[in-house]
Design an enzyme around this catalytic site. Structure first.
Site, PDB file in Angstrom:
ATOM      1  N   ILE A 193      30.585  37.700   3.298  1.00  0.00           N
ATOM      2  CA  ILE A 193      29.687  38.657   2.643  1.00  0.00           C
ATOM      3  C   ILE A 193      29.016  37.997   1.436  1.00  0.00           C
ATOM      4  CG2 ILE A 193      31.591  39.649   1.276  1.00  0.00           C
ATOM      5  CD1 ILE A 193      30.130  42.419   1.585  1.00  0.00           C
ATOM      6  N   CYS A 194      27.789  38.421   1.164  1.00  0.00           N
ATOM      7  CA  CYS A 194      27.043  38.002  -0.022  1.00  0.00           C
ATOM      8  C   CYS A 194      26.796  36.492  -0.005  1.00  0.00           C
ATOM      9  CB  CYS A 194      27.803  38.455  -1.269  1.00  0.00           C
ATOM     10  SG  CYS A 194      26.911  38.337  -2.820  1.00  0.00           S
ATOM     11  N   HIS A 195      27.432  35.726  -0.896  1.00  0.00           N
ATOM     12  CA  HIS A 195      27.289  34.272  -0.941  1.00  0.00           C
ATOM     13  C   HIS A 195      28.255  33.563   0.008  1.00  0.00           C
ATOM     14  CE1 HIS A 195      25.110  35.143  -4.685  1.00  0.00           C
ATOM     15  NE2 HIS A 195      24.610  33.914  -4.593  1.00  0.00           N
TER      16      HIS A 195
END
Length: 168
Positions: A102-104
């Site tokens: 998720i995200c980075h």
């Protein structure tokens, strides 16, 4: 019951670790925090949560786990240069194990050369990085492509966790 590896370093996005970790445990699965050093205390970037690494990545093998979760924030940036982390993720991928980032989180997949020809999402500013690494980027709350589950931001956590629990 599945055993899930959470790859973690300092500066993770607090809720992107806390929410999936707690949901995995509540669903009756095992969760282990894998860091660069065993017992190292890892602090979320907002300071609302911290965790101790259960094991160092150098002492584990991907084959011991049924799935891998890579929370976002600065944690992936702090892990992506570590060869043991990259090998762990490559081994999990070649075994077809679910990898949820998720995200980075997809930064680790990029560094491990695993995104070529795959469809992913991430924190929107990573779009160019994913495309340049050969991935197709989709701006959606959750994208499932084979064994990969990716999401963008904390607001996407419900969809991210739902897809993760489905594969466990």
């Amino acid at each position: 019951m599945s055993k899930v590896a959470f790859l973690l370093a300092n500066g993770f996005e607090d809720s992107e670790m806390k929410v999936p970790y707690e949901e995995v445990l509540q669903a009756g699965h095992q969760a282990e925090i894998i860091g660069l050093k065993k017992n190292e205390t890892l602090l979320g970037k907002k300071g609302s949560v911290s965790y101790a690494a259960d094991k160092a990545v150098s002492e584990v093998k991907a084959g011991e786990y049924d799935a891998v979760v890579i929370p976002g924030g600065s944690s992936p940036e702090n892990l992506r240069l570590d060869q043991d982390i990259l090998q762990f993720v490559k081994d999990a991928d070649s075994a077809g194990k679910p990898i949820a980032a998720i995200c980075h989180g997809p930064q680790i997949l990029i560094s491990a050369n695993l995104v070529q020809g795959r469809t992913l999402t991430s924190y929107p500013p990573l779009k160019d990085d994913l495309i340049n690494a050969g991935a197709e980027f989709k701006d959606e709350e959750v994208v499932v492509d084979g064994n990969y589950i990716t999401s963008r931001t904390p607001k996407d956590e419900p969809a991210f966790v739902r897809e993760l629990l489905k594969v466990l």
